[in-house]
Design a protein around this motif. Structure first.
Motif, short mmCIF file in Angstrom:
data_model
loop_
_atom_site.label_atom_id
_atom_site.label_comp_id
_atom_site.label_asym_id
_atom_site.label_seq_id
_atom_site.Cartn_x
_atom_site.Cartn_y
_atom_site.Cartn_z
N UNK A 204 -38.83 -19.01 -80.12
CA UNK A 204 -38.92 -17.79 -80.94
C UNK A 204 -37.60 -17.03 -80.80
N UNK A 205 -37.20 -16.36 -81.85
CA UNK A 205 -35.90 -15.69 -81.86
C UNK A 205 -35.76 -14.63 -80.78
N UNK A 206 -36.85 -14.03 -80.34
CA UNK A 206 -36.77 -12.98 -79.33
C UNK A 206 -36.99 -13.48 -77.91
N UNK A 207 -37.13 -14.80 -77.71
CA UNK A 207 -37.35 -15.37 -76.39
C UNK A 207 -36.00 -15.69 -75.74
N UNK A 208 -35.38 -14.66 -75.19
CA UNK A 208 -34.02 -14.79 -74.66
C UNK A 208 -33.93 -15.76 -73.49
N UNK A 209 -34.96 -15.81 -72.66
CA UNK A 209 -34.93 -16.73 -71.51
C UNK A 209 -34.85 -18.17 -71.99
N UNK A 210 -35.61 -18.52 -73.03
CA UNK A 210 -35.57 -19.89 -73.55
C UNK A 210 -34.25 -20.17 -74.24
N UNK A 211 -33.70 -19.19 -74.94
CA UNK A 211 -32.41 -19.41 -75.59
C UNK A 211 -31.29 -19.59 -74.56
N UNK A 212 -31.38 -18.89 -73.42
CA UNK A 212 -30.39 -19.08 -72.36
C UNK A 212 -30.49 -20.50 -71.80
N UNK A 213 -31.72 -20.99 -71.65
CA UNK A 213 -31.93 -22.36 -71.17
C UNK A 213 -31.33 -23.36 -72.17
N UNK A 214 -31.59 -23.16 -73.45
CA UNK A 214 -31.05 -24.05 -74.49
C UNK A 214 -29.52 -24.04 -74.43
N UNK A 215 -28.94 -22.86 -74.34
CA UNK A 215 -27.48 -22.75 -74.28
C UNK A 215 -26.93 -23.48 -73.06
N UNK A 216 -27.57 -23.32 -71.91
CA UNK A 216 -27.14 -24.00 -70.69
C UNK A 216 -27.19 -25.51 -70.87
N UNK A 217 -28.29 -26.03 -71.41
CA UNK A 217 -28.43 -27.47 -71.61
C UNK A 217 -27.37 -28.00 -72.57
N UNK A 218 -27.19 -27.32 -73.69
CA UNK A 218 -26.21 -27.76 -74.69
C UNK A 218 -24.80 -27.71 -74.11
N UNK A 219 -24.48 -26.65 -73.38
CA UNK A 219 -23.15 -26.54 -72.77
C UNK A 219 -22.88 -27.65 -71.77
N UNK A 220 -23.94 -28.25 -71.26
CA UNK A 220 -23.80 -29.34 -70.30
C UNK A 220 -24.03 -30.71 -70.92
N UNK A 221 -24.06 -30.78 -72.25
CA UNK A 221 -24.11 -32.06 -72.94
C UNK A 221 -25.49 -32.61 -73.23
N UNK A 222 -26.52 -31.79 -73.06
CA UNK A 222 -27.88 -32.24 -73.36
C UNK A 222 -28.28 -31.67 -74.71
N UNK A 223 -28.21 -32.52 -75.72
CA UNK A 223 -28.45 -32.10 -77.11
C UNK A 223 -29.86 -32.48 -77.56
N UNK A 224 -30.76 -32.53 -76.61
CA UNK A 224 -32.17 -32.86 -76.84
C UNK A 224 -32.37 -34.30 -77.28
N UNK A 225 -31.44 -35.15 -76.83
CA UNK A 225 -31.61 -36.59 -76.98
C UNK A 225 -32.61 -37.06 -75.94
N UNK A 226 -33.12 -38.25 -76.08
CA UNK A 226 -34.06 -38.79 -75.10
C UNK A 226 -33.34 -39.05 -73.78
N UNK A 227 -34.01 -38.70 -72.69
CA UNK A 227 -33.49 -38.90 -71.34
C UNK A 227 -34.49 -39.78 -70.60
N UNK A 228 -33.98 -40.74 -69.86
CA UNK A 228 -34.84 -41.71 -69.18
C UNK A 228 -34.61 -41.71 -67.67
N UNK A 229 -35.66 -42.05 -66.94
CA UNK A 229 -35.58 -42.18 -65.49
C UNK A 229 -36.14 -43.54 -65.10
#
Length: 76
Positions: free
Chosen positions: A12-37
Motif C-alpha cells: 500500500x502506498x502509505x506502508x513506509x516500512x514495506x517500501x523501505x524493505x522493497x528499496x533495500x532489496x532492490x538496492x541489493x539486486x533482488x528484483x523479486x526474481x525467484x530465489x532458491x535454497x
C-alpha cells in the motif's frame, strides 16, 4: 527506473516500512526474481526449493546476506 519481476506486488502506498524493505532489496539486486535454497536429506544434496521473500526489513538484511550470490547485477 528499475524493472521488477512480474511476481512483485506493491505494498500500500502509505506502508513506509514495506517500501523501505522493497528499496533495500532492490538496492541489493533482488528484483523479486525467484530465489532458491539447496535441500539436504540425511546430509546429502536433495535438490532445491524456492524460498519466500522476507516480510520485514530485519528479515531482508539476513536474506540479502544469505542469498547474495543470487542477486541480479544492477546499475542502481
Amino acid at each position: 527506473m528499475v524493472s521488477l519481476n512480474r511476481k512483485f506486488s506493491a505494498p500500500k502506498s502509505n506502508d513506509l516500512a514495506q517500501w523501505k524493505k522493497v528499496q533495500f532489496l532492490v538496492n541489493n539486486g533482488f528484483l523479486f526474481q525467484s530465489i532458491y535454497e539447496a535441500k539436504n536429506e540425511n546430509g546429502k544434496y536433495a535438490g532445491h526449493y524456492k524460498v519466500s521473500y522476507p516480510k520485514t526489513l530485519e528479515e531482508a538484511v539476513e536474506f540479502v546476506v544469505k542469498f547474495k550470490d543470487q542477486a541480479e547485477r544492477t546499475n542502481i
